[in-house]
Design an enzyme around this catalytic site. Structure first.
Site, mmCIF file in Angstrom:
data_model
loop_
_atom_site.group_PDB
_atom_site.id
_atom_site.type_symbol
_atom_site.label_atom_id
_atom_site.label_comp_id
_atom_site.label_asym_id
_atom_site.label_seq_id
_atom_site.Cartn_x
_atom_site.Cartn_y
_atom_site.Cartn_z
ATOM 1 N N LYS A 39 0.856 -1.204 0.000
ATOM 2 C CA LYS A 39 0.000 0.000 0.000
ATOM 3 C C LYS A 39 0.885 1.244 0.000
ATOM 4 C CE LYS A 39 -4.000 1.966 2.477
ATOM 5 N NZ LYS A 39 -4.808 1.882 3.714
ATOM 6 N N SER B 157 -9.816 -0.112 6.939
ATOM 7 C CA SER B 157 -9.221 -0.017 5.603
ATOM 8 C C SER B 157 -8.517 -1.278 5.110
ATOM 9 C CB SER B 157 -8.237 1.152 5.552
ATOM 10 O OG SER B 157 -8.940 2.359 5.566
ATOM 11 N N SER C 34 -9.741 2.214 2.724
ATOM 12 C CA SER C 34 -8.841 2.926 1.833
ATOM 13 C C SER C 34 -7.920 2.012 1.033
ATOM 14 C CB SER C 34 -7.982 3.888 2.634
ATOM 15 O OG SER C 34 -7.140 3.188 3.537
#
Lengths: 95, 499, 509
Positions: free
Chosen positions: C79, C178, C154
């Site tokens: 990420k 997330s 997210s």
């Protein structure tokens, strides 16, 4: 929330916003604040605050020098630099 | 007609408040492992943490906590059993995260005091300065303003930032309001900062060099009409960079505020800057509105909860308090008040202490530091301590005591050491300054002097002892001043039948 | 035969048996990315040269007979919120476009030390603020189950990369869900470990007291293998817990729930929950009961206030964390006319460099912390946090784990909730309480909702430092479900090759 207040917040947060943007965010903030204000219903005086989920104290490190970044690495992301320093626009403020 | 200081204090009573920032002398920074060396090349003592790079996290320096507790204990403070770091949020380019990690409503030490002694019209008097809090925080970076007519921040074209100083541990010591000092407010302010500096130095927690910024003082001052029982609006004077300036800044601000009030004006709450040249203050840039720092607990750091056992260990390890120590030294060395004060005023106590510790006699040590060395320092425009080491001074004094050097020779040795010619021994060799103690060499010089002044020699033989002075002088001259005059006298008189 | 459809543990076994090399495995995944990512848009940056070079070194080490970590040579998607030295790290924000950090996050250091091969950085909502990746400054990622839908957020890029078989493992971060909500809506597994067990050093902070990085994978065992690599004490993170991490891999291999007490939280059902979500949740409960677990119905009344507390605490911390993006030392700098002051340049850059959601939250947080409002908003939220912790403590005194649906709905359409922040925030209603209490949580697939044939997530929560319970219960449920489905739920995913053509290039709008 009054528009004046929204402008003040934008100023505190150092975010430039157009009038349109300010009006839009004013409405959104009002909506969100109305919704989150319900925390006050249960936040009684005798309830302590929790700022850290896991309770620990006295986490220190030894006073030992570790290697720093090189000057080049430190400045690698700088939008501008001069004389091994970060170059920034004129600063208005206290001396 | 402007009011003088004396006129101001006839009408107004000052209230003082002092905020002192101290850079701790830890090896590494407050929240990261970067070195804290003063004067390093720009941006070479920085890392992701103190540059505030995205993702970096702080980790508290244990030594900084210990030093803060030491300071608190030395200032008779209570040590908080549970205190925390907070974020003080405001934007400024010298602050990499745009928040300062500081302590807000939970300082590590609180409620202390420091007694300071000043000379008053009625003799020495002690004032108690109460300490509100001692808290930990981090220093900011340094900016250099380039271009513009004045070279100052206003009108500069751009600024250059060096973050070597960012994150150096700072301890802020805040007094409560100091009242009742009257006309002595400037002296009390100076005496407080001086006493604080001495304590910090004795604790070995800071370099306490005001000129390098490792000790910084902000002076808050307000005036109220005498006996009014009210409190005036205060100003905060920054940029006070020497002990003398502390006194001057307070005095200057009292005069300014007094005249302002007298002419019907109002003191506004503002930050002012001390001007070293004139001793006056000038206003800083006024903020459009009061800052809202939005303090909240630093989520990246955990509470500090010093165990009482640790605090007691630190308490037991504290050095003798400077005021107590001074009284003890004065008694040990048997120095009269006036002379001891002269040494303190010249800021030479530590030099003398160290010189004595290196084996010198206290009286001689004091006289050398306050006399010859101070004179030379004055000429060179430097501080005495910068000229010569205490060990070298002690060596010279010991050589005098052993008869290896005369006072006159010793002055030449000291001059040589200051000129970087080497250690005292090296200077003696290089300049050939040893006392001539070889009897035969002296006898030769004595015989030469007698031969040159036979009449004088005869008068001595006839019992006119004072006449020997001329002969001794001649011997001293011919030996280049390297003979011990007492020894010459003894040998000469004996030779002429008067010994 | 090892393929991109294999699990990470299968790939690891093939590497060990030298049936395939790491270079081949990495190349295989880049080929897949090349084929499908124009439609999925899981990645923001790829480090092909670096990853292949690294794979080669690992292959050489293996050939030389060196003892390697269990995940050595396995590719991974990272990420874009974690710093990786000299690699672009944008947090999905314009304000960090082209920024290359001069240091590695601790998670990346651990991945490198274990010879895991980082393929590239995955897309995310800007500064991890969002539940759909629609807030990425670089365009949304798309759900491989249906490219018109969101992959969660997210960490939508990480979850999408797993479901699209672009990577067998990924790293996510979880502030309010997330990791878990994206796992739920993409039919993958995601774990938010106990706060303080995975170092946050180098994790670009959204909300410091809530953020936690964790493993994302296609199976519970794969997640455990990655969990073991990234978790552990780190002195650079003061909130890091200096205790041994429980053996999550052993727990994932065990999968035994006989006699285990499972608490079903009453507050996580009812209105607002999609029918298919509740049905799959109930089926999973039935399976666990059949496997010998005991169900206990529980009430955690303060959870009703969790969302409100979260949307005060997280924005407050964020308003301070994001202050550093000021155009002075790194990142974007915009000045409109010559001679503007630093202060003006800060304002303009932040005004243009941050997207609407980030600005909204900074403004909200600034308000909640400002004088006169602190007690009513931020201060009250901290008290609610205490109540939530107490509810969890009470619940865990009665049961071993708690369970709930991961998210109230399956993946919604891109754009569907973009203009309604409050509706968007409701996505995290089930995941937020764990973040506020600092405990661990896992989401694993529970099947497809009958209304839309989209994945549903099942959430497990365990007490602080008992993350092995997540893996034990998760593995038991997964095993039973895989038997029922005839394999991984992702076997039922539509063939992406047929879909990507339509959406190619629409990722970066």
């Amino acid at each position: 929330m009054e528009l004046k207040e929204v402008k003040h917040l934008a100023n505190l947060a150092r975010i430039e916003m157009s009038d349109e943007e300010l009006i839009k965010i004013q409405k959104e903030l009002d909506l969100i604040l109305n919704s989150v204000a319900r925390v006050q219903e249960v936040a009684k005086d005798d309830i302590p605050a929790t700022s850290h989920a896991i309770e620990m104290v006295n986490v220190f490190r030894k006073d030992e020098v570790k290697s720093s970044l090189s000057n080049q690495e430190a400045l690698s992301g700088a939008p501008a630099q001069e004389e091994a320093r970060f170059k920034v626009p004129q600063i208005l403020g206290e001396e | 007609m402007a009011l003088s200081f004396d006129q101001v204090i006839e009408k107004y009573e000052p209230t003082l408040g002092l905020e002192v920032h101290v850079e701790l002398n830890t090896k590494s920074k407050m929240f990261c492992g970067c070195a804290t060396t003063f004067g390093a090349e720009p941006n070479t003592q920085v890392c992701p943490v103190c540059l505030g790079l995205p993702g970096a996290l702080p980790a508290v320096n244990a030594k900084a906590i210990e030093s803060s507790i030491k300071i608190g204990l030395a200032l008779n403070c209570k040590i908080s059993p549970f205190n925390r770091f907070a974020r003080k949020n405001y934007f400024y380019p010298d602050m990499p995260k745009n928040f300062q990690t500081s302590q807000y409503d939970e300082p590590i030490c609180y409620d202390g005091y420091l007694d300071v002694e000043i000379d008053t019209d009625e003799g020495k008097k002690t004032f108690r300065v109460e300490i509100e809090r001692v808290h930990m925080e981090e220093d900011t970076g340094k900016s250099l303003h380039v271009g513009g007519a004045t070279g100052r921040i206003h009108g500069a074209d751009y600024s250059l930032l060096d973050y070597n100083r960012a994150g150096i541990p700072l301890v802020e010591i805040v007094t409560k309001m100091v009242k009742g000092t009257g006309k002595y407010a400037p002296e009390v302010a100076k005496a407080y900062v001086t006493a604080l500096r001495d304590i910090l130095r004795s604790l070995e927690v800071s370099d306490v060099k005001m000129e390098q910024g490792s000790l910084r003082c902000d002076a808050n001052l307000s005036l109220a009409p005498i006996n009014s029982n009210t409190l005036g609006t205060r100003s905060e004077t920054k940029n006070v960079n020497s002990l003398r300036s502390v006194e001057r800044a307070v005095r200057g601000e009292m005069i300014r505020q007094g005249n302002l009030l007298e002419s019907g004006g109002k003191v506004i709450q503002e930050t002012r800057h001390f001007l070293e040249e004139s001793g006056e203050t000038r206003p800083g840039r006024s903020k459009e509105q009061a800052e809202d720092y939005r303090y909240f607990q630093e989520p990246d750091l955990l509470p500090v909860a010093p165990e009482s056992k640790w605090v007691e260990e630190i308490r037991n390890s504290l050095p003798e308090k400077p005021a107590v120590r001074r009284k003890r030294l004065q008694a040990e060395w048997q120095v009269p008040d006036k002379e001891f004060d002269a040494m303190l005023n010249a800021d030479l106590l530590e030099e003398v202490v160290q010189t004595v510790a290196a084996g010198a006699d206290p009286t001689r040590a004091r006289s050398w530091w306050l006399g010859e060395i101070s004179r030379l320092a004055n000429e060179a425009g430097k501080s005495p301590a910068e000229l010569i080491s205490t060990v070298d001074v002690a060596t010279v004094i010991k050589l005098i005591e052993q008869g290896e050097l005369t006072d006159k020779l010793a002055r030449q040795v000291v001059e040589g050491v200051i000129n970087k010619e080497g250690t005292p021994q090296e200077v003696i060799v290089k300049r050939n300054l040893k006392v001539v103690s070889d009897d035969s060499a002296l006898m030769k010089a004595i015989e030469e002097a007698i031969a040159a002044q036979p009449d004088t020699a005869q008068r001595v033989r006839d019992g006119n002892i004072p006449a020997a002075g001329a002969l001794i002088g001649a011997v001293m001259k011919s030996t280049g001043g390297q003979a011990d005059a007492a020894k010459v006298r003894q040998l000469l008189l004996k030779h002429l039948g008067q010994g | 035969m090892t393929s991109i459809f294999s699990t990470a543990s299968e790939m690891a076994e093939s590497l060990k048996q030298k049936e395939i090399s790491s270079v081949e495995l990495v190349q295989m995944h880049y080929d897949r990315i090349e084929k499908v990512d124009s439609g999925v848009h899981a990645f923001l940056h790829l480090d092909k040269a670096g990853a292949l070079a690294k794979a080669k070194i690992i292959d050489d080490k293996r050939a030389a007979g060196e003892k390697l970590s269990p995940l050595a040579g396995i590719p991974l998607a990272l990420k874009d919120v974690l710093t990786q030295k000299n690699q672009p790290t944008t947090c999905g924000s314009k304000i960090l476009e082209n920024w290359r950090p001069p240091y590695d996050s601790t998670v990346v250091e651990r991945l490198n030390a274990n010879d895991v091969v980082i393929l590239g950085k995955t897309n995310m909502d800007e500064f991890a603020m969002g539940s759909s990746t629609e807030n990425s400054a670089y365009g949304p990622s798309r759900n491989p189950w249906d490219l018109t839908r969101i992959p969660g957020g997210s960490g939508g890029g990480s979850s999408a990369s797993l479901a699209a078989f672009e990577a067998p493992l990924a790293i996510g971060t979880d502030t309010g869900g997330s990791i878990r909500q994206p796992a739920a809506v993409t039919g993958t597994v995601g774990v938010k470990p106990t706060y303080g067990t995975v170092s946050r050093y180098g994790l670009i902070a959204f909300s410091s007291s809530l953020d936690q990085a964790g493993p994302c994978a296609r199976t519970v065992l794969d997640a455990a293998l990655l969990h073991q690599v990234i978790a552990g004490y780190d002195e650079k993170d003061s909130t890091s817990i200096n205790q041994p991490i429980p053996d999550v891999v052993a727990a994932a291999k065990k999968g035994e729930v006989k006699g285990i007490k499972i608490g079903v939280v009453k507050e996580f059902q009812g209105e607002g929950y999609q029918k298919g979500v509740l049905n799959r949740f109930q089926e999973s409960l039935d399976i666990l009961v059949n496997l010998g677990a005991e169900l206990v119905e529980l009430s955690c009344p303060s959870f009703d206030y969790a969302l409100a507390a979260y949307y005060l605490i997280a924005p407050s911390e964020a308003s301070s964390n994001l202050a550093r993006f000021d155009a002075m030392r790194y990142g974007l700098r915009i000045s409109e006319t010559a001679g503007q002051s630093a202060e003006e340049v800060m304002r303009i850059t932040r005004g243009k460099g941050f997207g609407p959601e980030v600005k909204r939250r900074i403004m909200l947080g600034t308000y909640a912390l400002s004088s006169g409002y602190y007690d009513a908003y931020y201060g009250s939220a901290l008290k609610v946090r205490t109540l939530i912790k107490r509810d969890f403590e009470k619940a865990f005194s009665q049961v071993d784990v708690l369970v709930s649906p991961t998210a109230p709905t399956t993946a919604f359409k891109i754009g569907e909730k973009a203009n309604d922040p409050l509706a968007m925030y409701l996505n995290d209603i089930c995941t937020i309480p764990t973040n506020l209490a600092g405990i661990g949580g896992m989401s694993l697939p529970a099947g497809l909702a009958e209304e839309d044939n989209l994945p549903v997530g099942f959430q497990i929560m365990a007490p602080v430092m008992q993350d092995d319970r997540l893996y034990n219960v998760g593995a038991a449920l997964e095993r039973a479900l895989h038997e029922k489905w005839g394999g991984n739920i992702l076997k039922q995913i539509p063939d992406l090759n047929n879909l990507v053509g339509i959406f190619a290039g629409k990722g970066s709008n």
